[in-house]
Design an enzyme around this catalytic site. Sequence first.
Site, PDB file in Angstrom:
ATOM      1  N   ASP A  60       0.811  -1.224   0.000  1.00 60.61           N
ATOM      2  CA  ASP A  60       0.000   0.000   0.000  1.00 60.61           C
ATOM      3  C   ASP A  60       0.845   1.274   0.000  1.00 60.61           C
ATOM      4  OD1 ASP A  60      -2.889  -0.777   0.151  1.00 60.61           O
ATOM      5  OD2 ASP A  60      -2.160  -1.938   1.851  1.00 60.61           O
ATOM      6  N   GLU A  65       0.112   9.526   1.055  1.00 61.80           N
ATOM      7  CA  GLU A  65      -0.496  10.562   1.893  1.00 61.80           C
ATOM      8  C   GLU A  65      -0.591  10.132   3.352  1.00 61.80           C
ATOM      9  OE1 GLU A  65      -4.954  11.218   1.694  1.00 61.80           O
ATOM     10  OE2 GLU A  65      -4.259  13.269   1.597  1.00 61.80           O
ATOM     11  N   ASP A  66      -0.764   8.838   3.564  1.00 61.00           N
ATOM     12  CA  ASP A  66      -1.059   8.373   4.920  1.00 61.00           C
ATOM     13  C   ASP A  66       0.125   8.403   5.875  1.00 61.00           C
ATOM     14  OD1 ASP A  66      -3.782   7.855   4.473  1.00 61.00           O
ATOM     15  OD2 ASP A  66      -3.258   6.016   3.398  1.00 61.00           O
ATOM     16  N   ARG A  85       1.061  -1.674   7.207  1.00 60.26           N
ATOM     17  CA  ARG A  85       1.555  -0.405   6.663  1.00 60.26           C
ATOM     18  C   ARG A  85       2.563   0.293   7.580  1.00 60.26           C
ATOM     19  NH1 ARG A  85      -2.518   3.353   3.653  1.00 60.26           N
ATOM     20  NH2 ARG A  85      -0.457   3.984   2.920  1.00 60.26           N
ATOM     21  N   ARG A 131      -8.139   3.537  11.838  1.00 61.88           N
ATOM     22  CA  ARG A 131      -6.689   3.686  11.644  1.00 61.88           C
ATOM     23  C   ARG A 131      -6.062   4.754  12.551  1.00 61.88           C
ATOM     24  NH1 ARG A 131      -5.421   1.711   6.496  1.00 61.88           N
ATOM     25  NH2 ARG A 131      -6.849  -0.003   6.032  1.00 61.88           N
ATOM     26  N   HIS A 161     -11.170   6.674   5.774  1.00 63.78           N
ATOM     27  CA  HIS A 161     -10.466   7.859   6.266  1.00 63.78           C
ATOM     28  C   HIS A 161     -11.396   9.075   6.164  1.00 63.78           C
ATOM     29  CE1 HIS A 161      -6.571   5.693   5.013  1.00 63.78           C
ATOM     30  NE2 HIS A 161      -6.477   5.879   6.313  1.00 63.78           N
ATOM     31  N   CYS A 248      -4.887  10.285  -1.635  1.00 64.06           N
ATOM     32  CA  CYS A 248      -3.987   9.285  -1.026  1.00 64.06           C
ATOM     33  C   CYS A 248      -2.670   9.150  -1.775  1.00 64.06           C
ATOM     34  CB  CYS A 248      -4.640   7.904  -1.013  1.00 64.06           C
ATOM     35  SG  CYS A 248      -6.388   7.896  -0.727  1.00 64.06           S
TER      36      CYS A 248
HETATM   37  C1  CIR Z   1      -5.378   1.015   2.910  1.00 64.70           C
HETATM   38  O1  CIR Z   1      -6.357   0.309   3.215  1.00 64.70           O
HETATM   39  O2  CIR Z   1      -4.652   1.502   3.778  1.00 64.70           O
HETATM   40  C2  CIR Z   1      -5.072   1.259   1.458  1.00 64.70           C
HETATM   41  N1  CIR Z   1      -5.442   0.113   0.709  1.00 64.70           N
HETATM   42  C3  CIR Z   1      -5.794   2.480   0.967  1.00 64.70           C
HETATM   43  C4  CIR Z   1      -5.332   3.758   1.614  1.00 64.70           C
HETATM   44  C5  CIR Z   1      -6.047   4.937   1.106  1.00 64.70           C
HETATM   45  N2  CIR Z   1      -5.506   6.128   1.640  1.00 64.70           N
HETATM   46  C6  CIR Z   1      -6.210   7.227   1.909  1.00 64.70           C
HETATM   47  O3  CIR Z   1      -7.430   7.213   1.827  1.00 64.70           O
HETATM   48  N3  CIR Z   1      -5.553   8.292   2.343  1.00 64.70           N
END
Ligand code: CIR
Length: 253
Positions: A60, A65-66, A85, A131, A161, A248
Amino acid sequence: MFKMAIVRTPGKSMIHGVSSAKLGAPNYELARLQHTKYVEALESCGLEVVTLPPNESFPDSTFIEDVALLTPYCAIITNPGAPSRKGEIQGLRDILGDYYTQIEQIQAPGTLEAGDIMMVGNHYYIGLSARTNQAGAGQMIGFLEKYGMTGSLIELKQVLHLKTGVAYLENNNLLVGGEFLTHPEFQKFHILEIDASESYAANCIWINGKILLPAGYPIARKTIESTGYQVLEIDTSEFRKLDGGLSCLSLRF
Ligand code: CIR
């Protein structure tokens, strides 16, 4: 105005990314193409884009962004809540060190993914989600206040999110769908409603006066254009299969 963006090219391992979408595995070649077009769109909005290489160890990791919040005054590295992650933050301090002298970091037991953070000027709304926990959000507010900014909490009930369901499009315009439509915190904005049939389109980004919108959401496009913004459509079908959207895929600063 944003000057730069950091993105990470998706790796082949992305097909094993976390997903609840039930849309099947992404097509890697198509995802690469879509990612290239995304970068071109950022550049067409005047951004210098730094592209990091794929990190196959973390499926991922293209959802960059995360892993950090980049503010005008400091960078804050997060502690992702998804176990698979957590390692995505490795090496990030060095990368961000090229652009920031002040770098902070969320520590366990705090967890936070910056897809849960929406910037409105000097204020940052922080979603409490599966999260992002209270401890992580509390640490984030502490860092924001240390540098003269503010933060407040928004509880999430359904979406992954915060920015899965809401996007600030500047000039008091808030694009909102689903559970956030009636949220008391958001009623002071000029609400641009996302139709329930187009909920994925709530994850848009404002870049220097233009709006990047996922391709294929005509009602949302009309709504946004009614405010006078120019809209650029980007196909993100393969990232959607992993619950990811436009915001993201980059860190904008
Ligand atoms: C996740 O589940 O963490 C990733 N497959 C998708 C993350 C998406 N990120 C976001 O909305 N900022």
